[in-house]
Design an enzyme around this catalytic site. Sequence first.
Site, PDB file in Angstrom:
ATOM      1  N   ASN A 128     -11.295 -47.609 -11.976  1.00  0.00           N
ATOM      2  CA  ASN A 128     -11.578 -46.713 -10.870  1.00  0.00           C
ATOM      3  C   ASN A 128     -10.361 -45.854 -10.539  1.00  0.00           C
ATOM      4  OD1 ASN A 128     -12.531 -45.427  -8.625  1.00  0.00           O
ATOM      5  ND2 ASN A 128     -13.338 -47.243  -7.643  1.00  0.00           N
ATOM      6  N   ASP A 129      -9.284 -46.489 -10.116  1.00  0.00           N
ATOM      7  CA  ASP A 129      -8.118 -45.729  -9.668  1.00  0.00           C
ATOM      8  C   ASP A 129      -7.544 -44.833 -10.767  1.00  0.00           C
ATOM      9  OD1 ASP A 129      -8.257 -46.862  -7.152  1.00  0.00           O
ATOM     10  OD2 ASP A 129      -7.020 -48.576  -7.735  1.00  0.00           O
ATOM     11  N   VAL A 130      -7.605 -45.299 -12.022  1.00  0.00           N
ATOM     12  CA  VAL A 130      -6.967 -44.542 -13.107  1.00  0.00           C
ATOM     13  C   VAL A 130      -7.758 -43.294 -13.494  1.00  0.00           C
ATOM     14  CG1 VAL A 130      -5.778 -46.557 -14.045  1.00  0.00           C
ATOM     15  CG2 VAL A 130      -8.024 -45.936 -14.944  1.00  0.00           C
ATOM     16  N   ALA A 164      -6.488 -49.925  -5.408  1.00  0.00           N
ATOM     17  CA  ALA A 164      -5.632 -49.223  -4.453  1.00  0.00           C
ATOM     18  C   ALA A 164      -6.374 -48.950  -3.150  1.00  0.00           C
ATOM     19  CB  ALA A 164      -5.125 -47.915  -5.057  1.00  0.00           C
TER      20      ALA A 164
END
Lengths: 97, 459
Positions: free
Chosen positions: B385-387, B426
Amino acid sequence: MSNGLALLSIFVLSVFVGFEVVAKVSTTLHTPLMSGANAIHGIILVGAIAVANNASSNLQLILAIVAVVLATINMVGGFVVTDRMLEMFKGKKKEVK
Amino acid sequence: MNRNLYDLLGLVAAVCFIMALKGLSSPKSARRGNIIGAVGATIGTVLVFWAPGSSHKHLVLILAAIAFGVLVGVPAARRIQMTQMPQLVALFNGVGGGAAALVATVEYLKLGNEATTGEILATVFTVIVGCISFSGSIITFMKLQELMTTRPVVFPGGRFVIAATLAGVLGTAGWVINSGGTSPLLIMGALALAFGVLFVLPVGGADVPIVISLLNAFTGLTVAASGYVLQATLLIVAGTLVGASGTILTRLMAAAMGRSLFGTLFGAFTAKPQESTGAAEARPVKSGSADDVAILLNYAQRVVIVPGFGLAVAQAQHTVRELADLLTSKGIDVAYGIHPVAGRMPGHMNVLLAEANVPYEQLVEMEEVNPTFPQTDVVLVVGANDVVNPAAKTTPGCPIYGMPILDVAQAGNVIFLKRSMRPGFAGIENELLYDAKTTLLFGDAKETLTKVVSSLKAL
């Protein structure tokens, strides 16, 4: 050279060696390298054994023995878990061949 | 044992550590490097029992303590899931820091009034930093194990509490240096433990690896300082090597994640309480079925798989590989886009995919895969997700702002395999989930992938 100064020289030279050896490591190896370095500082076990050997009161002995246990976990566990990580990298290389 | 021989063998152990770090920096020699390090550690440990002038009155007790440590450490290291490995490293690091603080304390108690200023300074340093490393690592462990929230913990006035604690640590340090004694040292240790907790609490989940690496370097320096107190060259060399290489590694990691090291370190002083964003509720998303996804994939020419931590949690590495093999057999170009910090630490995802025997040449690093996204028909984001969150580019002030991301939005279609709409590690909402070209496939990554594989076979 006084003993303190000799130890300081060792410290300073080691800083440079430490900087130098890991300067060009790829991101792939960051995790194993951190884990391996983590195992190396488990060498505090040597210090823990030394102070346990020469403990002059029960309190000192108890604290030193706790330190021996903690340091052993750090050192032995650290090397084992690093080896497990790196074992997989090795398997990968076989596949490539 | 003869003093010269003793020192010479200590030198051999120190050289082993240098060669170990050197070996660990290159993929070919990494495993050998680790073994050389273990050999050096064994030499050092066996050697200390023959230290000139040491007594053996507690030999049995010490050996029992070592045996106990092995019985705890080895099974933990062997049984741990590779997904949980970062927190185990954090824990090992913490106990190492604790051990260093204890060693310095014992030596300080023994020396009493005979301690020189240099020895007292080194003791103070070791106890402070060792305690910070210990309590800080416990908090990182709890964050990664999700025993507590992974989001930054910031409370009003937090920075003043932290600053006051730090001032307390330094003040008691001055007290120890001036007047000596046991109680000031204990108070200083307690304050340092508290500071370690406060220091790590405001760090967000995504920055935790950097903190582990930093605390690792800290522990190295404490080992070096306790080596000074004990006049043990080997400890100075080994500790300093780890401290120096750990500092470099921390900087490299921070660079790979596009994070400023300074910002991470002093986040405790600058973090503001976050307002909860309520914008996330009830927005339309397009969710599809395994069949839809199979059809999309079947008519694609190039597919990039972006694996994330969710893939590892679901243990779906092998199913992903099965899917990739199936697509390749249909003549579709398949690659894995690996973000440097996919998973929980730099290189973590490479370890996990290596475990599933994914061919090395299919793993493409971020810089190489990013320019290929416009020519990619389908991107399959598995538990990441965050990447891939465009907020890293578009939303200044969000915790991951500035982190390089995989530009999956450039591709024709994006498929997210997710357990739920929960944000990533995050804790940030991902706008890409609401994009028109995005299809969401909810469920456990392994189950849904298995369904996709079987519908793909049926096509």
